[in-house]
Design an enzyme around this catalytic site. Structure first.
Site, PDB file in Angstrom:
ATOM      1  N   ASP A   1      -5.721  -3.910 -19.778  1.00  0.00           N
ATOM      2  CA  ASP A   1      -5.969  -2.771 -20.666  1.00  0.00           C
ATOM      3  C   ASP A   1      -7.287  -2.919 -21.413  1.00  0.00           C
ATOM      4  O   ASP A   1      -7.448  -3.821 -22.236  1.00  0.00           O
ATOM      5  CB  ASP A   1      -4.839  -2.670 -21.690  1.00  0.00           C
ATOM      6  CG  ASP A   1      -3.540  -2.182 -21.073  1.00  0.00           C
ATOM      7  OD1 ASP A   1      -3.570  -1.137 -20.410  1.00  0.00           O
ATOM      8  OD2 ASP A   1      -2.514  -2.848 -21.266  1.00  0.00           O
TER       9      ASP A   1
ATOM     10  N   ASP B   1       3.433   3.475 -17.776  1.00  0.00           N
ATOM     11  CA  ASP B   1       2.804   2.515 -18.685  1.00  0.00           C
ATOM     12  C   ASP B   1       3.226   2.791 -20.121  1.00  0.00           C
ATOM     13  O   ASP B   1       2.838   3.807 -20.704  1.00  0.00           O
ATOM     14  CB  ASP B   1       1.280   2.608 -18.536  1.00  0.00           C
ATOM     15  CG  ASP B   1       0.560   1.516 -19.305  1.00  0.00           C
ATOM     16  OD1 ASP B   1       1.228   0.625 -19.873  1.00  0.00           O
ATOM     17  OD2 ASP B   1      -0.686   1.571 -19.327  1.00  0.00           O
TER      18      ASP B   1
ATOM     19  N   MET C   1      -9.174   2.658 -21.229  1.00  0.00           N
ATOM     20  CA  MET C   1      -8.955   3.585 -22.345  1.00  0.00           C
ATOM     21  C   MET C   1     -10.263   3.661 -23.116  1.00  0.00           C
ATOM     22  O   MET C   1     -10.374   3.187 -24.252  1.00  0.00           O
ATOM     23  CB  MET C   1      -7.787   3.079 -23.211  1.00  0.00           C
ATOM     24  CG  MET C   1      -6.441   3.274 -22.529  1.00  0.00           C
ATOM     25  SD  MET C   1      -5.159   2.232 -23.219  1.00  0.00           S
ATOM     26  CE  MET C   1      -5.441   0.763 -22.239  1.00  0.00           C
TER      27      MET C   1
ATOM     28  N   GLY D   1       4.450  -4.946 -20.825  1.00  0.00           N
ATOM     29  CA  GLY D   1       3.743  -5.887 -21.692  1.00  0.00           C
ATOM     30  C   GLY D   1       4.699  -6.672 -22.559  1.00  0.00           C
ATOM     31  O   GLY D   1       5.069  -7.808 -22.256  1.00  0.00           O
TER      32      GLY D   1
ATOM     33  N   MET E   1       1.385   7.922 -18.922  1.00  0.00           N
ATOM     34  CA  MET E   1       1.529   7.165 -20.173  1.00  0.00           C
ATOM     35  C   MET E   1       2.848   7.556 -20.826  1.00  0.00           C
ATOM     36  O   MET E   1       3.063   8.736 -21.155  1.00  0.00           O
ATOM     37  CB  MET E   1       0.365   7.443 -21.129  1.00  0.00           C
ATOM     38  CG  MET E   1      -0.994   6.930 -20.660  1.00  0.00           C
ATOM     39  SD  MET E   1      -1.036   5.185 -20.222  1.00  0.00           S
ATOM     40  CE  MET E   1      -0.508   4.418 -21.759  1.00  0.00           C
TER      41      MET E   1
ATOM     42  N   HIS F   1      -1.911  -6.060 -14.969  1.00  0.00           N
ATOM     43  CA  HIS F   1      -2.362  -4.831 -15.622  1.00  0.00           C
ATOM     44  C   HIS F   1      -3.296  -5.226 -16.770  1.00  0.00           C
ATOM     45  O   HIS F   1      -2.931  -6.027 -17.637  1.00  0.00           O
ATOM     46  CB  HIS F   1      -1.166  -4.034 -16.137  1.00  0.00           C
ATOM     47  CG  HIS F   1      -1.534  -2.702 -16.699  1.00  0.00           C
ATOM     48  ND1 HIS F   1      -1.806  -1.594 -15.910  1.00  0.00           N
ATOM     49  CD2 HIS F   1      -1.695  -2.294 -17.985  1.00  0.00           C
ATOM     50  CE1 HIS F   1      -2.113  -0.568 -16.692  1.00  0.00           C
ATOM     51  NE2 HIS F   1      -2.049  -0.960 -17.951  1.00  0.00           N
TER      52      HIS F   1
ATOM     53  N   HIS G   1      -6.989  -0.603 -16.486  1.00  0.00           N
ATOM     54  CA  HIS G   1      -6.704   0.675 -17.154  1.00  0.00           C
ATOM     55  C   HIS G   1      -7.739   0.879 -18.250  1.00  0.00           C
ATOM     56  O   HIS G   1      -7.705   0.203 -19.273  1.00  0.00           O
ATOM     57  CB  HIS G   1      -5.275   0.592 -17.715  1.00  0.00           C
ATOM     58  CG  HIS G   1      -4.851   1.773 -18.529  1.00  0.00           C
ATOM     59  ND1 HIS G   1      -3.743   1.742 -19.345  1.00  0.00           N
ATOM     60  CD2 HIS G   1      -5.370   3.031 -18.656  1.00  0.00           C
ATOM     61  CE1 HIS G   1      -3.600   2.913 -19.947  1.00  0.00           C
ATOM     62  NE2 HIS G   1      -4.581   3.711 -19.551  1.00  0.00           N
TER      63      HIS G   1
ATOM     64  N   MET H   1      -9.793  -1.226 -24.085  1.00  0.00           N
ATOM     65  CA  MET H   1      -9.812  -0.224 -25.168  1.00  0.00           C
ATOM     66  C   MET H   1     -11.119  -0.325 -25.937  1.00  0.00           C
ATOM     67  O   MET H   1     -11.558  -1.429 -26.262  1.00  0.00           O
ATOM     68  CB  MET H   1      -8.654  -0.493 -26.137  1.00  0.00           C
ATOM     69  CG  MET H   1      -7.295  -0.513 -25.475  1.00  0.00           C
ATOM     70  SD  MET H   1      -6.036  -0.924 -26.683  1.00  0.00           S
ATOM     71  CE  MET H   1      -4.585  -0.928 -25.645  1.00  0.00           C
TER      72      MET H   1
ATOM     73  N   SER I   1       1.381  -6.510 -18.361  1.00  0.00           N
ATOM     74  CA  SER I   1       0.164  -6.178 -19.104  1.00  0.00           C
ATOM     75  C   SER I   1      -0.339  -7.393 -19.867  1.00  0.00           C
ATOM     76  O   SER I   1       0.326  -7.909 -20.762  1.00  0.00           O
ATOM     77  CB  SER I   1       0.439  -5.037 -20.084  1.00  0.00           C
ATOM     78  OG  SER I   1      -0.688  -4.886 -20.917  1.00  0.00           O
TER      79      SER I   1
ATOM     80  N   GLY J   1      -3.025   2.700 -26.760  1.00  0.00           N
ATOM     81  CA  GLY J   1      -3.715   1.997 -27.836  1.00  0.00           C
ATOM     82  C   GLY J   1      -3.041   0.706 -28.257  1.00  0.00           C
ATOM     83  O   GLY J   1      -3.716  -0.200 -28.739  1.00  0.00           O
ATOM     84  N   PHE J   2      -1.750   0.612 -28.053  1.00  0.00           N
ATOM     85  CA  PHE J   2      -1.025  -0.564 -28.534  1.00  0.00           C
ATOM     86  C   PHE J   2       0.126  -0.898 -27.598  1.00  0.00           C
ATOM     87  O   PHE J   2       0.746   0.001 -27.027  1.00  0.00           O
ATOM     88  CB  PHE J   2      -0.456  -0.299 -29.940  1.00  0.00           C
ATOM     89  CG  PHE J   2      -1.510   0.109 -30.929  1.00  0.00           C
ATOM     90  CD1 PHE J   2      -2.252  -0.849 -31.610  1.00  0.00           C
ATOM     91  CD2 PHE J   2      -1.793   1.452 -31.141  1.00  0.00           C
ATOM     92  CE1 PHE J   2      -3.258  -0.473 -32.497  1.00  0.00           C
ATOM     93  CE2 PHE J   2      -2.798   1.846 -32.024  1.00  0.00           C
ATOM     94  CZ  PHE J   2      -3.527   0.877 -32.706  1.00  0.00           C
ATOM     95  N   GLY J   3       0.422  -2.189 -27.508  1.00  0.00           N
ATOM     96  CA  GLY J   3       1.640  -2.613 -26.830  1.00  0.00           C
ATOM     97  C   GLY J   3       2.822  -2.476 -27.778  1.00  0.00           C
ATOM     98  O   GLY J   3       2.657  -2.242 -28.986  1.00  0.00           O
TER      99      GLY J   3
HETATM  100  C1  DX5 Z   1      -0.912   0.892 -24.007  1.00  0.00           C
HETATM  101  C2  DX5 Z   1      -1.311   0.074 -22.799  1.00  0.00           C
HETATM  102  C3  DX5 Z   1      -0.150  -0.546 -22.151  1.00  0.00           C
HETATM  103  C4  DX5 Z   1       0.533  -1.583 -22.989  1.00  0.00           C
HETATM  104  C5  DX5 Z   1       1.971  -1.624 -22.574  1.00  0.00           C
HETATM  105  O1  DX5 Z   1      -2.015   1.511 -24.533  1.00  0.00           O
HETATM  106  O2  DX5 Z   1      -1.940   0.908 -21.849  1.00  0.00           O
HETATM  107  O3  DX5 Z   1      -0.489  -1.078 -20.874  1.00  0.00           O
HETATM  108  O4  DX5 Z   1      -0.023  -2.848 -22.883  1.00  0.00           O
HETATM  109  O5  DX5 Z   1       2.667  -2.438 -23.455  1.00  0.00           O
HETATM  110  P1  DX5 Z   1       4.233  -2.318 -23.617  1.00  0.00           P
HETATM  111  O6  DX5 Z   1       4.832  -2.615 -22.266  1.00  0.00           O
HETATM  112  O7  DX5 Z   1       4.537  -3.369 -24.638  1.00  0.00           O
HETATM  113  O8  DX5 Z   1       4.531  -0.923 -24.086  1.00  0.00           O
HETATM  114 ZN    ZN Z   2      -2.163   0.168 -19.743  1.00  0.00          ZN
END
Ligand code: DX5
Ligand code: ZN
Length: 218
Positions: A35, A175, A68, A197, A137, A33, A66, A37, A8, A142-144
């Site tokens: 993301d 994910d 969001m 990610g 999911m 990947h 992806h 948002m 990611s 929303g966050f890594g």
């Molecule tokens: C979360 C994202 C993910 C995120 C994954 O909202 O869709 O793709 O980047 O990050 P990790 O692998 O750190 O959970």
């Molecule tokens: Zn994602």
């Protein structure tokens, strides 16, 4: 076929995006990947078309985008034009999901549907044949860097059953919170695309971590 790994980009260093993209190009990773948002569907804002377009100039592997965002159906051709190969919308943001999936495929991309942790797999029963990829999911989007939700394994089982019954080509993507401790169990359960990610980009050697996530299971 062995499972795919999709690092990611959200966890990349945006001051060195080209360097990190080259790292992915030169690694065993299969997809990027990406993301997106909007600060409405999820409580965070990431990046949009100009950044994806720039990434696509250096990326030598497919872009797994992806979304969001609310109203994803309004932006399908724009994401295609900046380089998306797989375009995934959220079930929860798509009141006319069947139409949206058809529009994504008509635009020449693979069509994905992402399910939030509270959304059951069974809600996809009546459109599963239209879907190329389901993203389960395993964190709230929303966050890594969040903690993996254990109920994900049960959802993978449900999706494997639906895949066997109605769409044997389906990709099952996981994910959120994927790491070296849980990736094997996910692949054994039936997942075939793993997003990672923070596991990749927080490691001392991202290229090696990707290789570690690619080690065949079983
Ligand atoms: C979360 C994202 C993910 C995120 C994954 O909202 O869709 O793709 O980047 O990050 P990790 O692998 O750190 O959970
Ligand atoms: Zn994602």
């Amino acid at each position: 076929m062995s499972h795919l790994v999709a690092p990611s980009v959200l966890s990349a260093d945006f001051n060195n995006l080209e360097r990190d993209a080259e790292m992915i190009n030169n690694s065993l990773a299969d997809w990027f990947h990406v993301d997106v948002m909007d600060g409405v569907f999820v409580p965070n804002i990431s990046f949009g078309f100009p950044v994806i377009k720039a990434l696509n100039k250096v990326a030598k592997k497919p872009l797994d985008v992806h979304l969001m965002i609310v109203k994803p159906e309004q932006y399908i051709t724009q994401f295609r034009d900046v380089g998306a190969d797989v375009l995934t919308v959220h079930y929860e943001a798509s009141p006319h999901l069947h139409r949206t999936l058809q529009a994504i495929k008509a635009a020449g991309m693979q069509a994905g549907v992402a399910l939030n942790p509270h959304t059951p797999v069974s809600l996809l029963e009546d459109c599963i044949s239209e879907i190329d990829l389901v993203t389960i999911m395993s964190v709230n989007p929303g966050f890594g860097g969040q903690k993996f939700i254990e109920n994900t394994y049960k959802k993978v089982q449900d999706l494997v059953a639906l895949k066997k019954a109605a769409n044997r080509e389906l990709h099952i993507e996981i994910d959120g919170g994927v790491n070296l401790d849980n990736y094997g169990k996910l692949v054994t359960a039936g997942a075939d695309v793993l997003v990672a990610g923070s596991t990749v980009f927080s490691s001392n050697n991202p290229t090696q971590t990707i290789a570690d996530l690619k080690v065949p299971v079983g």
